[in-house]
Design an enzyme around this catalytic site. Structure first.
Site, PDB file in Angstrom:
ATOM      1  N   PRO A  78     -58.607  41.711  -3.030  1.00  0.00           N
ATOM      2  CA  PRO A  78     -58.629  43.294  -3.047  1.00  0.00           C
ATOM      3  C   PRO A  78     -56.843  43.305  -2.659  1.00  0.00           C
ATOM      4  O   PRO A  78     -56.146  42.480  -2.338  1.00  0.00           O
ATOM      5  CB  PRO A  78     -59.011  43.598  -1.732  1.00  0.00           C
ATOM      6  CG  PRO A  78     -59.153  42.606  -0.794  1.00  0.00           C
ATOM      7  CD  PRO A  78     -59.172  41.304  -1.918  1.00  0.00           C
ATOM      8  N   THR A 126     -55.874  45.882  -0.421  1.00  0.00           N
ATOM      9  CA  THR A 126     -55.705  46.113   1.071  1.00  0.00           C
ATOM     10  C   THR A 126     -55.411  45.047   2.139  1.00  0.00           C
ATOM     11  O   THR A 126     -54.630  45.131   2.628  1.00  0.00           O
ATOM     12  CB  THR A 126     -57.259  46.724   1.383  1.00  0.00           C
ATOM     13  OG1 THR A 126     -58.195  46.053   1.084  1.00  0.00           O
ATOM     14  CG2 THR A 126     -57.294  48.226   0.897  1.00  0.00           C
ATOM     15  N   GLY A 169     -70.025  45.275   0.620  1.00  0.00           N
ATOM     16  CA  GLY A 169     -70.179  46.780   0.185  1.00  0.00           C
ATOM     17  C   GLY A 169     -69.103  47.758   1.135  1.00  0.00           C
ATOM     18  O   GLY A 169     -68.343  47.056   2.049  1.00  0.00           O
ATOM     19  N   CYS A 218     -61.963  47.127   6.391  1.00  0.00           N
ATOM     20  CA  CYS A 218     -63.362  48.060   6.186  1.00  0.00           C
ATOM     21  C   CYS A 218     -64.298  48.099   7.555  1.00  0.00           C
ATOM     22  O   CYS A 218     -65.044  48.909   7.401  1.00  0.00           O
ATOM     23  CB  CYS A 218     -63.944  47.328   4.908  1.00  0.00           C
ATOM     24  SG  CYS A 218     -64.565  45.847   5.117  1.00  0.00           S
ATOM     25  N   GLU A 244     -66.201  56.654   4.224  1.00  0.00           N
ATOM     26  CA  GLU A 244     -65.249  55.428   4.470  1.00  0.00           C
ATOM     27  C   GLU A 244     -63.859  56.302   4.173  1.00  0.00           C
ATOM     28  O   GLU A 244     -63.447  56.756   3.090  1.00  0.00           O
ATOM     29  CB  GLU A 244     -65.490  54.355   3.658  1.00  0.00           C
ATOM     30  CG  GLU A 244     -64.384  53.386   3.990  1.00  0.00           C
ATOM     31  CD  GLU A 244     -64.767  52.008   3.180  1.00  0.00           C
ATOM     32  OE1 GLU A 244     -64.784  50.955   3.683  1.00  0.00           O
ATOM     33  OE2 GLU A 244     -65.057  51.993   1.992  1.00  0.00           O
ATOM     34  N   LEU A 288     -67.097  40.129   4.997  1.00  0.00           N
ATOM     35  CA  LEU A 288     -67.937  40.481   5.762  1.00  0.00           C
ATOM     36  C   LEU A 288     -69.470  41.085   5.161  1.00  0.00           C
ATOM     37  O   LEU A 288     -69.463  41.998   4.769  1.00  0.00           O
ATOM     38  CB  LEU A 288     -67.810  41.613   6.889  1.00  0.00           C
ATOM     39  CG  LEU A 288     -66.330  41.375   7.345  1.00  0.00           C
ATOM     40  CD1 LEU A 288     -66.043  42.687   8.438  1.00  0.00           C
ATOM     41  CD2 LEU A 288     -66.362  40.157   8.392  1.00  0.00           C
TER      42      LEU A 288
END
Length: 497
Positions: free
Chosen positions: A114, A116, A215, A248, A338, A417
């Site tokens: 990703p 991030t 997710g 996240c 989120e 995770l």
């Protein structure tokens, strides 16, 4: 050649090299594998700061000082957690029970990275893949390509110097949607480690290959009346401001009880939380989601001041987090979703039971299976939350972002995770090397069929004479005795079945 075709061809070339390299690597000993992982860890740590700065400069997400800590987590902390684990060859030899377990690598790991957490995720996924005997091919997010490629080159150089086979660690230099799809669907892909948006994770699970995906997170943080309010707020603020909220597992909402609301609000304000007016909340709300109702990347990892400027509101110079009081939860209520930036929703409940239901609604709205936090000294309340919440990690009296990834807890350090079945994931683990090999079991025979059936010992037929020599001294067993003993044994066995 068109860019998409070129990228697909690149994937095919990388896969061919990785397949050959992994076959050679599969013959390495545990000591050789561990030495390689150590060399890569040291190379990553040496570049932790420049790679962190490069990531912030390229993506515009987060704080470089915090990304140094993430790089430390993705390299040193991960390495230290797994360095003594058996992951190659025979990992368990239980002769007493007749079982030998052998770790079998999955082959080639397709690592989706990703924007991030780009550099730290490359480090982490590479280390756990190599530790479990696999090759790895890295698929960079286009928005973080430069820093991901530089991290991959750092790792490749260290691996080469440590004697790793050429091609064991590959990285797509011209990433496209088509190249990522080709990597995920390639017949030689052993498993996909997918970290990214929901669409990416769904694509991974639809690829036809095994996948471990993550997710969205949307963890509420419940401050219960027995909590140390000052420390609870500190943990939340530390977490939500860490790298500007890009992990996240970071808190997305505060839920507290009416009886302590005023104390909590005062403490949040004291520690840099800015409670927006209704008008200010509506202005910021417009920037949280895009027209397609997905999170707006323009606010991801941005500071409070940058978000405020974007929304056209004025906030104090020392404001650390924007807070909006809310009562509604749903897909069309952005504050209950989120928000990977320093924005928090604030909900008030009548008691812990009401707070429990509020947290469940938030998680069912988004983030089911991921992570939430609770601040409490009441063991019964903590236990009730643990029994009822649809999460894979319930973190107690610790920052969500840092606790979820194993930095401030004893969970396995990880940047992937799992969210479990409720979150559409194949695992609820903090993904580590154990998730990246199969186990071949050698099982020795321990019982005969007659024992499995529970057959009674064979006795002479009723009416027959004793089998001992006729007239032997002391032999006084008669046919009647044998029949009586047999009936008693059968009766006893019947009572146990």
């Amino acid at each position: 050649m068109d860019k998409d075709l070129q990228s697909i061809q690149e994937v095919r070339d990388l896969m061919r090299k990785a397949k050959v390299a992994q076959k050679e690597y599969a013959n390495w000993s545990q000591e050789q594998v561990d030495a390689l992982c150590k060399a890569i860890c040291e190379a990553c740590m040496a570049k932790a700061e420049p790679l962190a700065k490069m990531a912030v400069e390229e993506t515009g997400f987060g704080i470089w000082q915090d990304k140094v800590v993430k790089n430390m987590l993705g390299s040193k902390i991960v390495y230290e957690s797994m360095k003594n684990k058996k992951t190659i060859g025979i990992i368990k030899d239980d002769r007493a029970n007749g079982i030998i377990e052998i770790a079998v690598p999955l082959g080639i790991v397709a690592a989706i990275i990703p924007s991030t957490n780009p550099t730290s995720t490359v480090m982490y996924k590479t280390l756990i893949s190599l530790k479990s005997g696999n090759a790895i091919i890295i698929s960079p997010h286009p928005g973080a390509k430069k820093c991901i490629l530089e991290t991959a080159r750092t790792i490749q150089l260290a691996a080469k110097e440590a004697g790793a086979p050429d091609g064991l660690i590959g990285c797509i230099e011209n990433p496209t949607m088509q190249s990522t799809e080709a990597l995920m669907k390639h017949p030689d892909t052993g498993i996909i480690l997918a970290t990214g948006g929901s669409a990416m994770v769904k694509a991974a699970y639809s690829s036809g290959n095994p996948a471990l995906g993550v997710g969205p997170g949307n963890g509420p943080s419940f401050i219960e009346r027995s909590a140390n309010i000052k420390m609870a707020v500190k943990h939340i603020m530390d977490s939500k401001t860490f790298d500007n909220g890009t992990i996240c597992a970071s808190e997305q909402s505060i839920v507290t009880e009416k009886c302590i609301k005023d104390e909590v609000v005062a403490e949040v304000k004291r520690q840099g939380g800015y409670f927006m007016t209704e008008e200010e909340s509506k202005k910021v709300e417009k920037f949280i989601m895009r027209a397609n109702n997905t999170m707006n990347p323009a606010i991801v990892g941005k500071s409070v001041q940058a978000i405020a400027k974007m929304a056209g509101i004025t906030v104090p110079a020392d404001a650390r987090v924007l807070v909006s009081e809310q009562t509604e939860i749903g897909k069309t209520h952005p504050y209950s979703r989120e928000k990977l930036c320093p924005i928090l929703a604030f909900f008030t409940a009548t008691g812990w039971e009401d707070a429990c239901e509020t947290c469940i609604k938030i998680l069912e709205n988004e983030g089911a299976g991921h992570t939430m936090t609770i601040h409490s000294e009441n063991e019964n309340v903590i236990r009730e939350f643990a029994l009822k919440k649809p999460v894979s990690r319930l973190l107690v009296n610790t920052p969500g972002a840092l606790g979820g990834v194993g930095a401030t807890t004893n969970l396995a350090p990880a940047l992937t995770l799992g969210c479990g079945a409720v979150g559409g994931s194949a695992t609820s683990d903090n993904v580590g090397p154990e998730n990246l090999y199969n186990i071949r079991r050698v099982a020795f025979g321990m019982r005969e069929l007659s024992e499995v059936r529970g057959d009674a010992p064979q006795a002479p037929a009723v009416g027959s004479s004793c089998s001992c020599s006729e007239g032997a001294a002391g032999c006084d067993v008669t046919a009647a005795d044998i029949e009586r003993i047999t009936r008693e044994v059968l009766k006893s066995l019947a009572g146990k079945i």
